[in-house]
Design a protein around this motif. Sequence first.
Motif, PDB file in Angstrom:
ATOM      1  N   PRO A   4       1.906  38.375  -1.782  1.00  6.90           N
ATOM      2  CA  PRO A   4       2.844  37.258  -1.800  1.00  6.90           C
ATOM      3  C   PRO A   4       3.816  37.365  -0.629  1.00  6.90           C
ATOM      4  CG  PRO A   4       3.302  38.796  -3.587  1.00  6.90           C
ATOM      5  CD  PRO A   4       2.031  39.245  -2.938  1.00  6.90           C
ATOM      6  N   LYS A   5       4.109  36.234  -0.013  1.00  9.95           N
ATOM      7  CA  LYS A   5       5.024  36.231   1.122  1.00  9.95           C
ATOM      8  C   LYS A   5       6.420  36.629   0.666  1.00  9.95           C
ATOM      9  CE  LYS A   5       3.638  32.988   4.720  1.00  9.95           C
ATOM     10  NZ  LYS A   5       3.889  31.640   5.237  1.00  9.95           N
ATOM     11  N   GLU A   6       7.079  37.432   1.509  1.00 13.72           N
ATOM     12  CA  GLU A   6       8.449  37.800   1.155  1.00 13.72           C
ATOM     13  C   GLU A   6       9.346  36.575   1.295  1.00 13.72           C
ATOM     14  OE1 GLU A   6      11.862  41.051   2.243  1.00 13.72           O
ATOM     15  OE2 GLU A   6       9.868  41.327   3.107  1.00 13.72           O
ATOM     16  N   GLN A   7      10.257  36.425   0.349  1.00 18.07           N
ATOM     17  CA  GLN A   7      11.160  35.274   0.394  1.00 18.07           C
ATOM     18  C   GLN A   7      12.110  35.376   1.574  1.00 18.07           C
ATOM     19  OE1 GLN A   7      13.249  34.997  -3.405  1.00 18.07           O
ATOM     20  NE2 GLN A   7      12.195  33.074  -3.714  1.00 18.07           N
ATOM     21  N   THR A   8      12.418  34.225   2.176  1.00 15.33           N
ATOM     22  CA  THR A   8      13.437  34.194   3.223  1.00 15.33           C
ATOM     23  C   THR A   8      14.810  34.251   2.551  1.00 15.33           C
ATOM     24  OG1 THR A   8      13.645  31.784   3.150  1.00 15.33           O
ATOM     25  CG2 THR A   8      11.971  32.696   4.649  1.00 15.33           C
ATOM     26  N   ASN A   9      15.826  34.520   3.362  1.00 16.81           N
ATOM     27  CA  ASN A   9      17.202  34.498   2.855  1.00 16.81           C
ATOM     28  C   ASN A   9      17.561  33.124   2.306  1.00 16.81           C
ATOM     29  OD1 ASN A   9      17.946  37.084   3.213  1.00 16.81           O
ATOM     30  ND2 ASN A   9      19.152  36.767   5.061  1.00 16.81           N
ATOM     31  N   VAL A  10      17.045  32.086   2.953  1.00 10.62           N
ATOM     32  CA  VAL A  10      17.345  30.719   2.498  1.00 10.62           C
ATOM     33  C   VAL A  10      16.797  30.532   1.086  1.00 10.62           C
ATOM     34  CG1 VAL A  10      17.056  28.251   2.961  1.00 10.62           C
ATOM     35  CG2 VAL A  10      17.339  29.833   4.873  1.00 10.62           C
ATOM     36  N   GLN A  11      15.564  30.985   0.857  1.00 11.38           N
ATOM     37  CA  GLN A  11      14.980  30.865  -0.490  1.00 11.38           C
ATOM     38  C   GLN A  11      15.767  31.695  -1.502  1.00 11.38           C
ATOM     39  OE1 GLN A  11      11.008  31.926   0.928  1.00 11.38           O
ATOM     40  NE2 GLN A  11      10.213  30.063  -0.010  1.00 11.38           N
ATOM     41  N   LYS A  12      16.091  32.925  -1.111  1.00 15.15           N
ATOM     42  CA  LYS A  12      16.806  33.812  -2.037  1.00 15.15           C
ATOM     43  C   LYS A  12      18.157  33.244  -2.441  1.00 15.15           C
ATOM     44  CE  LYS A  12      14.891  38.165  -0.291  1.00 15.15           C
ATOM     45  NZ  LYS A  12      15.156  39.201   0.719  1.00 15.15           N
ATOM     46  N   LEU A  13      18.867  32.685  -1.464  1.00 21.10           N
ATOM     47  CA  LEU A  13      20.250  32.279  -1.719  1.00 21.10           C
ATOM     48  C   LEU A  13      20.415  30.808  -2.100  1.00 21.10           C
ATOM     49  CD1 LEU A  13      21.844  34.320   1.178  1.00 21.10           C
ATOM     50  CD2 LEU A  13      22.221  34.706  -1.242  1.00 21.10           C
ATOM     51  N   LEU A  14      19.418  29.971  -1.769  1.00 21.33           N
ATOM     52  CA  LEU A  14      19.622  28.529  -1.995  1.00 21.33           C
ATOM     53  C   LEU A  14      18.584  27.853  -2.883  1.00 21.33           C
ATOM     54  CD1 LEU A  14      20.912  27.489   1.545  1.00 21.33           C
ATOM     55  CD2 LEU A  14      22.164  27.232  -0.604  1.00 21.33           C
ATOM     56  N   ASP A  15      17.428  28.470  -3.097  1.00 27.49           N
ATOM     57  CA  ASP A  15      16.413  27.800  -3.917  1.00 27.49           C
ATOM     58  C   ASP A  15      16.923  27.609  -5.356  1.00 27.49           C
ATOM     59  OD1 ASP A  15      13.897  26.589  -4.317  1.00 27.49           O
ATOM     60  OD2 ASP A  15      13.138  28.415  -5.250  1.00 27.49           O
ATOM     61  N   GLY A  16      16.876  26.363  -5.807  1.00 26.84           N
ATOM     62  CA  GLY A  16      17.319  26.046  -7.164  1.00 26.84           C
ATOM     63  C   GLY A  16      18.828  25.995  -7.335  1.00 26.84           C
ATOM     64  N   LYS A  17      19.555  26.159  -6.237  1.00 30.89           N
ATOM     65  CA  LYS A  17      21.015  26.219  -6.324  1.00 30.89           C
ATOM     66  C   LYS A  17      21.645  24.823  -6.222  1.00 30.89           C
ATOM     67  CE  LYS A  17      21.625  30.729  -6.594  1.00 30.89           C
ATOM     68  NZ  LYS A  17      20.289  31.230  -6.878  1.00 30.89           N
ATOM     69  N   LYS A  18      22.907  24.774  -6.657  1.00 31.15           N
ATOM     70  CA  LYS A  18      23.656  23.519  -6.663  1.00 31.15           C
ATOM     71  C   LYS A  18      24.785  23.604  -5.640  1.00 31.15           C
ATOM     72  CE  LYS A  18      24.568  22.159 -10.921  1.00 31.15           C
ATOM     73  NZ  LYS A  18      24.917  22.325 -12.365  1.00 31.15           N
ATOM     74  N   VAL A  19      24.796  22.625  -4.735  1.00 36.97           N
ATOM     75  CA  VAL A  19      25.744  22.625  -3.621  1.00 36.97           C
ATOM     76  C   VAL A  19      26.555  21.331  -3.659  1.00 36.97           C
ATOM     77  CG1 VAL A  19      25.948  22.653  -1.100  1.00 36.97           C
ATOM     78  CG2 VAL A  19      24.160  24.002  -2.205  1.00 36.97           C
ATOM     79  N   LEU A  20      27.868  21.450  -3.481  1.00 38.19           N
ATOM     80  CA  LEU A  20      28.747  20.280  -3.437  1.00 38.19           C
ATOM     81  C   LEU A  20      29.391  20.196  -2.059  1.00 38.19           C
ATOM     82  CD1 LEU A  20      30.264  17.973  -5.042  1.00 38.19           C
ATOM     83  CD2 LEU A  20      32.047  19.675  -5.465  1.00 38.19           C
ATOM     84  N   PHE A  21      29.217  19.070  -1.388  1.00 35.32           N
ATOM     85  CA  PHE A  21      29.909  18.804  -0.123  1.00 35.32           C
ATOM     86  C   PHE A  21      31.146  17.963  -0.403  1.00 35.32           C
ATOM     87  CE2 PHE A  21      25.967  20.071   1.860  1.00 35.32           C
ATOM     88  CZ  PHE A  21      26.319  20.492   3.131  1.00 35.32           C
ATOM     89  N   LEU A  22      32.293  18.399   0.100  1.00 34.77           N
ATOM     90  CA  LEU A  22      33.553  17.668  -0.043  1.00 34.77           C
ATOM     91  C   LEU A  22      34.060  17.313   1.348  1.00 34.77           C
ATOM     92  CD1 LEU A  22      35.370  20.010  -2.604  1.00 34.77           C
ATOM     93  CD2 LEU A  22      34.223  17.849  -3.107  1.00 34.77           C
ATOM     94  N   GLY A  23      34.348  16.033   1.566  1.00 34.95           N
ATOM     95  CA  GLY A  23      34.846  15.645   2.880  1.00 34.95           C
ATOM     96  C   GLY A  23      34.870  14.145   3.053  1.00 34.95           C
ATOM     97  N   ASN A  24      34.561  13.744   4.271  1.00 33.22           N
ATOM     98  CA  ASN A  24      34.651  12.323   4.633  1.00 33.22           C
ATOM     99  C   ASN A  24      33.585  11.986   5.680  1.00 33.22           C
ATOM    100  OD1 ASN A  24      35.758  13.329   7.118  1.00 33.22           O
ATOM    101  ND2 ASN A  24      37.700  13.554   6.046  1.00 33.22           N
ATOM    102  N   SER A  25      33.862  10.981   6.487  1.00 33.51           N
ATOM    103  CA  SER A  25      32.851  10.521   7.443  1.00 33.51           C
ATOM    104  C   SER A  25      32.529  11.544   8.526  1.00 33.51           C
ATOM    105  CB  SER A  25      33.297   9.208   8.092  1.00 33.51           C
ATOM    106  OG  SER A  25      34.589   9.340   8.649  1.00 33.51           O
ATOM    107  N   TYR A  26      33.366  12.567   8.686  1.00 31.88           N
ATOM    108  CA  TYR A  26      33.043  13.608   9.666  1.00 31.88           C
ATOM    109  C   TYR A  26      31.899  14.502   9.194  1.00 31.88           C
ATOM    110  CZ  TYR A  26      37.098  12.298  12.449  1.00 31.88           C
ATOM    111  OH  TYR A  26      37.997  11.599  13.225  1.00 31.88           O
ATOM    112  N   VAL A  27      31.442  14.306   7.973  1.00 31.47           N
ATOM    113  CA  VAL A  27      30.248  15.008   7.498  1.00 31.47           C
ATOM    114  C   VAL A  27      29.054  14.049   7.450  1.00 31.47           C
ATOM    115  CG1 VAL A  27      29.306  16.539   5.732  1.00 31.47           C
ATOM    116  CG2 VAL A  27      31.777  16.380   6.006  1.00 31.47           C
ATOM    117  N   TYR A  28      29.282  12.830   6.976  1.00 34.97           N
ATOM    118  CA  TYR A  28      28.112  11.974   6.740  1.00 34.97           C
ATOM    119  C   TYR A  28      27.709  11.091   7.915  1.00 34.97           C
ATOM    120  CZ  TYR A  28      31.264   8.041   5.374  1.00 34.97           C
ATOM    121  OH  TYR A  28      32.201   7.051   5.336  1.00 34.97           O
ATOM    122  N   TYR A  29      28.581  10.872   8.894  1.00 36.60           N
ATOM    123  CA  TYR A  29      28.168  10.033  10.040  1.00 36.60           C
ATOM    124  C   TYR A  29      26.968  10.658  10.757  1.00 36.60           C
ATOM    125  CZ  TYR A  29      30.910   5.867  11.101  1.00 36.60           C
ATOM    126  OH  TYR A  29      31.425   4.586  11.120  1.00 36.60           O
TER     127      TYR A  29
END
Length: 292
Positions: A4-29
Motif C-alpha cells: 500500500p502506498k504511504e500516505q502523504t502529509n496532506v492525506q494524514k492531516l486533511l483527509d476527512g477533516k473539516k475546515v472553516l475559512f473566515l474572511g471576505n473577498s480577499y479570499v474568494y476573489y
Amino acid sequence: PEEPKEQTNVQKLLDGKKVLFLGNSYVYYGNCVLPNGRTAYTWADRSEDKGYFYQLCKENGAEVKVRNWCFSGHNIYNIFDGPCDNKIECNGVMHEDHIEDKYFDYIIISPHSSESEQKRLAETCDYLMNLFTQYNPNVKFVLLGNHSVHGISNTEAVLQGTLDYYKTLEAKGWIIADWGSIIKDILNGGGYVDGSMTVFNKASFINKDGHHENVLCGYLTALTALCAITGEKAEGQPYDFCDNKSLGSRFDLEAMKKQYYGDMETNFVEIFRSKDDMKALQKLVDNYFANN
C-alpha cells in the motif's frame, strides 16, 4: 500484492477533516474558496466549497469538507459575537448563529485590511479561540495574511499593527501563512523571480480594480494554506485544475481575465501556462516557510 502506498502529509492531516475559512473577498476573489452572494449566509448556502483549496487537497488524495464563511466587505468581528453591523444586505444577521456545527479541525482566518479590524484583532482572535476550542479542544488556527495588509491596494496603507500581531498569534500556537508577504517581496524586488524569465507586476496578481487578488494570487493563497497546515513542499504541486472548465465557469482562466481585467493588460494566464513561472512561484512559497 502491491505494497500500500504511504500516505502523504496532506492525506494524514486533511483527509476527512473539516475546515472553516473566515474572511471576505480577499479570499474568494481568487477562488481559494468560491464566491457566494451577500444574501447567502445560511449553513446550507455555504456548504461543500469546491474552490482551489478543496481542489488542491483532492489532487493530493485528501477529501476535505470546506465550509466557506467569507463575506463581502466584512471584518472578522462582523461575523461573530452579536449582530452584523455592516451596512449592507446582511446588516443585523447573527452570522455566528448560522454556523450550525462548530466542530472544525482547522479554522483558517484572513483578517480584513481595515483600521477597525486591526484595532479589534487581538480581541477577535481570543474570541474565536474560546469559541471553537469548546467544540474541539485540538482545533488548529491558521492566519492567512493577505496582500492588502502589506499596502498592495489602492490606498497603499500598510497595517503594521496587524502584521506585528502575527508574531503574537504564532506564540499562541497559531500557524502563520502570510502569502501577502511573498507578493510584496516580488513587487518590491522589481518583479524578478529566480528561475523565471517573466517580469511580474501588480497586474500579474491583482485585478483591474487595484486591490482584489486575481486567480493566480488565489492559487498562491490556497497553496500557502495547504503547505502551512501539512508541511508539504509547494514545488511540484498541481495547478492544472485552475484552468479546467469542466469544474465550472470560475475555472476558465480566459473568462476570469475577461471578467476582471476587461481591456487592461495582464500576464497571469501566460504565467499559469508556463511551467518555469509556476515552479519559480512555488519555490517562493517554500522559501517563505524555510525562512519563517
